[in-house]
Design a protein around this motif. Structure first.
Motif, PDB file in Angstrom:
ATOM      1  N   UNK A  62      49.604  76.286  41.012  1.00 40.83           N
ATOM      2  CA  UNK A  62      48.421  75.749  41.697  1.00 40.83           C
ATOM      3  C   UNK A  62      48.267  74.250  41.442  1.00 40.83           C
ATOM      4  N   UNK A  63      48.659  73.823  40.262  1.00 45.63           N
ATOM      5  CA  UNK A  63      48.625  72.392  39.952  1.00 45.63           C
ATOM      6  C   UNK A  63      49.681  71.678  40.788  1.00 45.63           C
ATOM      7  N   UNK A  64      50.868  72.270  40.900  1.00 44.40           N
ATOM      8  CA  UNK A  64      51.941  71.681  41.705  1.00 44.40           C
ATOM      9  C   UNK A  64      51.486  71.515  43.150  1.00 44.40           C
ATOM     10  N   UNK A  65      50.849  72.549  43.697  1.00 42.42           N
ATOM     11  CA  UNK A  65      50.341  72.491  45.066  1.00 42.42           C
ATOM     12  C   UNK A  65      49.357  71.328  45.231  1.00 42.42           C
ATOM     13  N   UNK A  66      48.430  71.195  44.292  1.00 34.14           N
ATOM     14  CA  UNK A  66      47.411  70.157  44.418  1.00 34.14           C
ATOM     15  C   UNK A  66      47.962  68.753  44.178  1.00 34.14           C
ATOM     16  N   UNK A  67      48.986  68.622  43.370  1.00 31.72           N
ATOM     17  CA  UNK A  67      49.655  67.321  43.248  1.00 31.72           C
ATOM     18  C   UNK A  67      50.301  66.981  44.582  1.00 31.72           C
ATOM     19  N   UNK A  68      50.946  67.977  45.200  1.00 31.64           N
ATOM     20  CA  UNK A  68      51.535  67.762  46.527  1.00 31.64           C
ATOM     21  C   UNK A  68      50.492  67.354  47.544  1.00 31.64           C
ATOM     22  N   UNK A  69      49.374  68.032  47.517  1.00 30.73           N
ATOM     23  CA  UNK A  69      48.284  67.720  48.455  1.00 30.73           C
ATOM     24  C   UNK A  69      47.765  66.291  48.240  1.00 30.73           C
ATOM     25  N   UNK A  70      47.576  65.912  46.985  1.00 34.48           N
ATOM     26  CA  UNK A  70      47.084  64.560  46.686  1.00 34.48           C
ATOM     27  C   UNK A  70      48.108  63.512  47.119  1.00 34.48           C
ATOM     28  N   UNK A  71      49.381  63.775  46.882  1.00 32.99           N
ATOM     29  CA  UNK A  71      50.427  62.838  47.311  1.00 32.99           C
ATOM     30  C   UNK A  71      50.437  62.704  48.835  1.00 32.99           C
ATOM     31  N   UNK A  72      50.297  63.821  49.533  1.00 37.80           N
ATOM     32  CA  UNK A  72      50.277  63.785  51.001  1.00 37.80           C
ATOM     33  C   UNK A  72      49.066  63.001  51.495  1.00 37.80           C
ATOM     34  N   UNK A  73      47.904  63.242  50.888  1.00 42.81           N
ATOM     35  CA  UNK A  73      46.694  62.505  51.271  1.00 42.81           C
ATOM     36  C   UNK A  73      46.849  61.007  51.015  1.00 42.81           C
ATOM     37  N   UNK A  74      47.632  60.672  49.982  1.00 40.02           N
ATOM     38  CA  UNK A  74      47.887  59.272  49.652  1.00 40.02           C
ATOM     39  C   UNK A  74      49.088  58.689  50.377  1.00 40.02           C
ATOM     40  N   UNK A  75      49.609  59.418  51.354  1.00 39.09           N
ATOM     41  CA  UNK A  75      50.761  58.992  52.164  1.00 39.09           C
ATOM     42  C   UNK A  75      52.015  58.771  51.316  1.00 39.09           C
TER      43      UNK A  75
END
Length: 133
Positions: A62-75
């Motif tokens: 779940x942490x990996x998913x949210x790091x991915x999400x934050x990276x995507x949001x940050x382009x």
């Protein structure tokens, strides 16, 4: 009597180790929750720091998913892809595997465009337009 002391030391050691693991889980959970709030507030850099701190303490899909999400949001598409793939690297596969694979495809398509100058992006758009005949 010697056996009693060995058992007592083992129990104390396991209790201390169990307490340390519980403390690590609590600390990781705090960082994770903090990162989630920061991400929802649009504080992407801070969210990434919090999620990475949680991951350093106790890695979890779940942490990996949210790091991915934050990276995507940050382009930061390449980083996002890396973390989403890490999220998918669990057994059994998560129930949202197909959705994450689609996200990875979408992000992969964004990487070349993210590295282009505005003029290059405009020329790609212009060249892909179909003019009426």
């Amino acid at each position: 009597m010697r056996y009693f002391y060995i058992c007592l030391v083992s129990v104390i050691t396991l209790t201390v180790a169990g307490d340390a693991l519980a403390d690590a889980r609590s600390q990781a959970r705090r960082f994770f929750q903090q990162g989630f709030v920061q991400l929802e507030e649009g504080k992407i850099a801070e969210a990434l720091e919090s999620f990475r701190a949680a991951n350093d303490i106790l890695p979890h899909p779940e942490v990996h998913y949210n790091i991915g999400r934050a990276c995507a949001d940050g382009k930061r598409y390449a980083d996002a892809i890396k973390w989403y793939k890490k999220y998918l690297d669990q057994d059994p596969l998560p129930p949202d595997t197909k959705e994450i694979q689609k996200i990875i495809q979408t992000l992969s398509a964004q990487i070349p465009r993210a590295n282009q100058t505005p003029e290059e992006s405009q020329s790609v758009v212009s060249s892909s337009l179909v003019t009426p005949q």
